[in-house]
Write a protein that holds these residues in place. Structure first.
Motif, mmCIF file in Angstrom:
data_model
loop_
_atom_site.group_PDB
_atom_site.id
_atom_site.type_symbol
_atom_site.label_atom_id
_atom_site.label_comp_id
_atom_site.label_asym_id
_atom_site.label_seq_id
_atom_site.Cartn_x
_atom_site.Cartn_y
_atom_site.Cartn_z
ATOM 1 N N VAL A 89 17.682 -18.623 -57.612
ATOM 2 C CA VAL A 89 18.293 -17.508 -56.878
ATOM 3 C C VAL A 89 17.386 -17.073 -55.722
ATOM 4 N N THR A 90 16.077 -17.024 -55.978
ATOM 5 C CA THR A 90 15.113 -16.639 -54.935
ATOM 6 C C THR A 90 15.144 -17.615 -53.765
ATOM 7 N N LEU A 91 15.123 -18.912 -54.075
ATOM 8 C CA LEU A 91 15.141 -19.931 -53.021
ATOM 9 C C LEU A 91 16.440 -19.886 -52.229
ATOM 10 N N ILE A 92 17.567 -19.840 -52.932
ATOM 11 C CA ILE A 92 18.870 -19.833 -52.254
ATOM 12 C C ILE A 92 19.006 -18.590 -51.382
ATOM 13 N N GLY A 93 18.638 -17.429 -51.935
ATOM 14 C CA GLY A 93 18.769 -16.178 -51.196
ATOM 15 C C GLY A 93 17.901 -16.129 -49.956
ATOM 16 N N ASN A 94 16.622 -16.441 -50.104
ATOM 17 C CA ASN A 94 15.697 -16.327 -48.971
ATOM 18 C C ASN A 94 15.897 -17.432 -47.937
ATOM 19 N N LEU A 95 16.131 -18.656 -48.392
ATOM 20 C CA LEU A 95 16.406 -19.731 -47.432
ATOM 21 C C LEU A 95 17.737 -19.486 -46.725
ATOM 22 N N GLY A 96 18.697 -18.892 -47.457
ATOM 23 C CA GLY A 96 19.971 -18.535 -46.831
ATOM 24 C C GLY A 96 19.789 -17.517 -45.724
ATOM 25 N N VAL A 97 18.927 -16.517 -45.958
ATOM 26 C CA VAL A 97 18.636 -15.504 -44.927
ATOM 27 C C VAL A 97 18.010 -16.161 -43.700
ATOM 28 N N ILE A 98 17.047 -17.059 -43.919
ATOM 29 C CA ILE A 98 16.376 -17.743 -42.802
ATOM 30 C C ILE A 98 17.374 -18.567 -41.991
ATOM 31 N N ILE A 99 18.239 -19.312 -42.681
ATOM 32 C CA ILE A 99 19.225 -20.162 -41.999
ATOM 33 C C ILE A 99 20.228 -19.313 -41.227
ATOM 34 N N LEU A 100 20.705 -18.218 -41.851
ATOM 35 C CA LEU A 100 21.649 -17.324 -41.159
ATOM 36 C C LEU A 100 21.059 -16.772 -39.870
ATOM 37 N N ILE A 101 19.801 -16.327 -39.948
ATOM 38 C CA ILE A 101 19.148 -15.745 -38.772
ATOM 39 C C ILE A 101 18.969 -16.796 -37.679
ATOM 40 N N ARG A 102 18.635 -18.030 -38.067
ATOM 41 C CA ARG A 102 18.475 -19.093 -37.083
ATOM 42 C C ARG A 102 19.811 -19.463 -36.435
ATOM 43 N N MET A 103 20.907 -19.447 -37.219
ATOM 44 C CA MET A 103 22.204 -19.909 -36.736
ATOM 45 C C MET A 103 22.929 -18.885 -35.877
ATOM 46 N N ASP A 104 22.797 -17.596 -36.217
ATOM 47 C CA ASP A 104 23.584 -16.557 -35.557
ATOM 48 C C ASP A 104 22.794 -15.922 -34.412
ATOM 49 N N LEU A 105 23.316 -16.052 -33.198
ATOM 50 C CA LEU A 105 22.632 -15.498 -32.027
ATOM 51 C C LEU A 105 22.537 -13.976 -32.067
ATOM 52 N N CYS A 106 23.492 -13.322 -32.754
ATOM 53 C CA CYS A 106 23.470 -11.862 -32.864
ATOM 54 C C CYS A 106 22.269 -11.371 -33.670
ATOM 55 N N LEU A 107 21.675 -12.263 -34.461
ATOM 56 C CA LEU A 107 20.528 -11.890 -35.298
ATOM 57 C C LEU A 107 19.196 -12.279 -34.654
ATOM 58 N N HIS A 108 19.243 -12.730 -33.405
ATOM 59 C CA HIS A 108 18.003 -13.086 -32.706
ATOM 60 C C HIS A 108 17.395 -11.844 -32.069
ATOM 61 N N THR A 109 16.996 -10.912 -32.939
ATOM 62 C CA THR A 109 16.380 -9.651 -32.517
ATOM 63 C C THR A 109 15.050 -9.500 -33.244
ATOM 64 N N PRO A 110 14.167 -8.601 -32.764
ATOM 65 C CA PRO A 110 12.862 -8.434 -33.426
ATOM 66 C C PRO A 110 12.965 -8.131 -34.917
ATOM 67 N N MET A 111 13.914 -7.251 -35.319
ATOM 68 C CA MET A 111 14.014 -6.893 -36.724
ATOM 69 C C MET A 111 14.280 -8.116 -37.597
ATOM 70 N N TYR A 112 15.202 -8.964 -37.163
ATOM 71 C CA TYR A 112 15.549 -10.146 -37.957
ATOM 72 C C TYR A 112 14.520 -11.259 -37.799
ATOM 73 N N PHE A 113 13.774 -11.234 -36.717
ATOM 74 C CA PHE A 113 12.633 -12.142 -36.572
ATOM 75 C C PHE A 113 11.612 -11.865 -37.672
ATOM 76 N N PHE A 114 11.305 -10.585 -37.885
ATOM 77 C CA PHE A 114 10.377 -10.218 -38.959
ATOM 78 C C PHE A 114 10.996 -10.468 -40.334
ATOM 79 N N LEU A 115 12.288 -10.204 -40.472
ATOM 80 C CA LEU A 115 12.958 -10.417 -41.760
ATOM 81 C C LEU A 115 12.932 -11.888 -42.158
ATOM 82 N N SER A 116 13.084 -12.792 -41.194
ATOM 83 C CA SER A 116 13.045 -14.226 -41.517
ATOM 84 C C SER A 116 11.670 -14.622 -42.048
#
Length: 332
Positions: free
Chosen positions: A37-64
């Motif tokens: 669950v940890t791997l799927i959840g955290n890797l999913g967050v990283i992939i989502l942030i990389r894929m979605d241009l709307c998440l290319h902000t400082p907050m989501y940069f740190f979240l990744s």
């Protein structure tokens, strides 16, 4: 016999959670599920942030990077724990134990500074919105992140050297499920007051300095939000900080309890439970905390699902055409 007690410890035995054989399989399945669950959840967050241009902000940069640290956190501890549930002799070498402590301390310290950087980002976004895009630049974000990793490496080096320079001659049995500071100090056969003070000073500086920084940032945020007349505006401002505050409370609460108590009050059994909270539970919960109440993340997940279903539909249509079958919407 006395000479044997003072031999150099080339390996340790991790006692883990339980010696009962009937619980080993249950614990293995539970920890494996947590790890997956940890791997799927955290890797999913990283992939989502990389894929979605709307998440290319400082907050989501740190979240990744927070998610990356949580993956490293779990991967430092859980695989060894899973192995120990399956073997009779739960041995870890001296070098592997030192490496585990170093990796764990690096991730833990770096996460403190990443959380502080995220608090500063929220402070600038809410308290100084007109200057936000100017101040929170890509260069500043990269600099803060580099500083966080550098602080993690320096702190963990001091932490690890302060503990592993001691002679471990009382016992090889670590009353814990991984190589953490307090249970290792309990095995030392020399005076550990200086070493404990060194570890407490390093951990205390990292935790307390980032805690004060986060508190000042969020007190300023609170003061600004309370001056907003619109209830909708207040709710929106608070909602952008809620998930971050929950994550901070879980992580810092358990870390402060674990490391900044007087040595006489340490209970290794209680420490084991607290360690499990901040080293295993928090990395698993962080993706849920940052996703369930976050509109941007929800929208990104919906768009990702749409892209997946769309690609599957196109692939299915092409496969049907190759086989000479009618596609959806075509008359047979």
């Amino acid at each position: 016999m006395v000479e044997d007690n003072y031999t150099f410890a080339s390996e340790f035995i991790l006692l883990g959670f339980t010696n009962r054989e009937d619980l080993q399989v249950t614990c293995f399945v539970l920890f494996l599920a947590i790890y997956v669950v940890t791997l799927i959840g955290n890797l999913g967050v990283i992939i989502l942030i990389r894929m979605d241009l709307c998440l290319h902000t400082p907050m989501y940069f740190f979240l990744s990077h927070l998610s990356l640290l949580d993956v490293c956190y779990s991967s430092t501890i859980i695989p060894q724990t899973l192995l120990n549930f399956l073997v009779e002799k739960k041995v870890i070498s001296f070098v592997r134990c030192a490496s585990q402590l170093f990796s764990f301390a690096t991730c833990a310290t770096t996460e403190c500074y990443v959380l502080a950087a995220m608090a500063y980002d929220r402070y600038m976004a809410i308290c100084n919105p007109l200057l936000y895009s100017v101040v929170i630049s890509q260069r500043l974000c990269t600099g803060m992140l580099t500083g966080a990793y550098l602080a993690g490496v320096i702190s963990s080096t001091i932490h690890t050297v302060s503990i592993f320079c001691l002679p471990f001659c009382r016992s090889k049995r670590i009353n814990h499920f991984f190589c953490d500071g307090p249970p290792l100090l309990a095995l030392a056969c020399s005076d550990t007051h200086v070493n404990e003070a060194m570890v407490s000073a390093v951990v205390g500086f990292n935790v307390l300095s980032t805690t004060v920084f986060i508190l000042v940032s969020y007190l300023s945020v609170l003061s600004t939000v309370l001056r907003i007349r619109s209830m909708a505006g207040r709710h929106k401002a608070f909602s952008t900080c809620a998930s971050h505050l929950v994550s901070i409370a879980l992580y810092y609460g358990s870390s402060l309890f674990m490391y900044l108590r007087p040595g006489s009050r340490h209970s290794l059994e209680h420490d084991e439970v607290v360690s499990m909270l901040y080293s295993i539970a928090v990395p698993m919960l962080n993706p849920l905390i940052y996703s369930l109440r976050n509109t941007d993340m929800k929208n990104a997940m919906r768009k990702a699902k749409g892209r997946v279903f769309s690609s599957l539909s196109i692939h299915g249509s092409r496969s049907a055409k190759r086989r000479g079958l009618p596609c959806h919407g075509e008359e047979g």
